[in-house]
Design an enzyme around this catalytic site. Sequence first.
Site, PDB file in Angstrom:
ATOM      1  N   SER A  18      -8.295  -3.435  -8.812  1.00 36.95           N
ATOM      2  CA  SER A  18      -7.615  -3.041  -7.574  1.00 36.95           C
ATOM      3  C   SER A  18      -6.516  -4.012  -7.206  1.00 36.95           C
ATOM      4  CB  SER A  18      -8.624  -2.982  -6.424  1.00 36.95           C
ATOM      5  OG  SER A  18      -9.526  -1.940  -6.622  1.00 36.95           O
ATOM      6  N   CYS A  19      -5.667  -3.563  -6.284  1.00 40.70           N
ATOM      7  CA  CYS A  19      -4.591  -4.390  -5.724  1.00 40.70           C
ATOM      8  C   CYS A  19      -5.158  -5.702  -5.211  1.00 40.70           C
ATOM      9  CB  CYS A  19      -3.930  -3.623  -4.585  1.00 40.70           C
ATOM     10  SG  CYS A  19      -2.894  -4.627  -3.520  1.00 40.70           S
ATOM     11  N   PRO A  20      -4.546  -6.846  -5.404  1.00 38.06           N
ATOM     12  CA  PRO A  20      -3.263  -7.046  -6.083  1.00 38.06           C
ATOM     13  C   PRO A  20      -3.409  -7.476  -7.543  1.00 38.06           C
ATOM     14  CG  PRO A  20      -3.837  -9.058  -4.929  1.00 38.06           C
ATOM     15  CD  PRO A  20      -5.037  -8.130  -4.840  1.00 38.06           C
TER      16      PRO A  20
END
Lengths: 80, 211
Positions: A18-20
């Site tokens: 997932s981000c980041p």
Amino acid sequence: MNTAPQDYAHDLDTRGLSCPLPILKIKKVISRAEAGEVVRMISSDLGSPKDMEAFCKQTGNMLMSSQSDGGEHTFYVRKT
Amino acid sequence: MNEIKTSATTAQLPSIDENHLNALIDKRLDAVLESKLAEIDDNKTPSLAIISTKGTMDMAYPPFILASTAAALDWDVSVFFTFYGLELLKKKPNLQVSPLGNPSMPMKMPFGPDWLKGIEWNIPNAVMSNMPGFEAMATAMFKETTCAKGVASVEDLREASIEGGAKLYACQMTVDLFGHKQEDYIPEVEGWIGAGSFLPMSQKSDICLFI
């Protein structure tokens, strides 16, 4: 933007992250790559098409292609 | 021909009246100022300053996500950790998440079949506050969920921030106040400073956040 280059010097699979994390990972790969080399990155993060566009714009690298297929996104970035 | 014309104009300058000269300068300035300012703006490295004040696991994420991402974008990043935020700089941060008094926190099972994971458990505050170990359980479930969803750990994001060149500062006053020692903290701490040092540091930053 839609013609995907065949040749790439580095391959990065960030599926499931997932981000980041995808941005942090490609930053690492790009900083180790030589100028002119192409990095291919695959991501499953929904926000990554927009994030990669912004990342390349900010860091001055070239986003050669960005393609989404189902939940998977493939990017080709050339280090400048 | 052009060159001769230009030098002829220059030679005649003293005879131009002041108002006319000012008008010419203004016109020229208007023409170049915008592009010049844009050029300066383009060549400037953006900067981010964060004041991190919370020491819970959920509030540990925003400063490190933003700091690591900004560092990856080649920005100048500095983060000032003060009060409970100081915990985030410990060698072994003890970070917990509390659902108590946090009505927006989803209470869902991180494991099991999909129907079970989809249930939102509505647990009354009285139960959460009285049940021993409830926060530890919520923290364990939070960690399990972040792991399952591919979200980085706080320590990983901290490492990425440092690797990317983000400067992490600790508030010396809070260290003294809480009776901690500098040895309890990671050696990458850039400086042990106070508000008087961080304010001038963040004065010219493009973005300054209090988290």
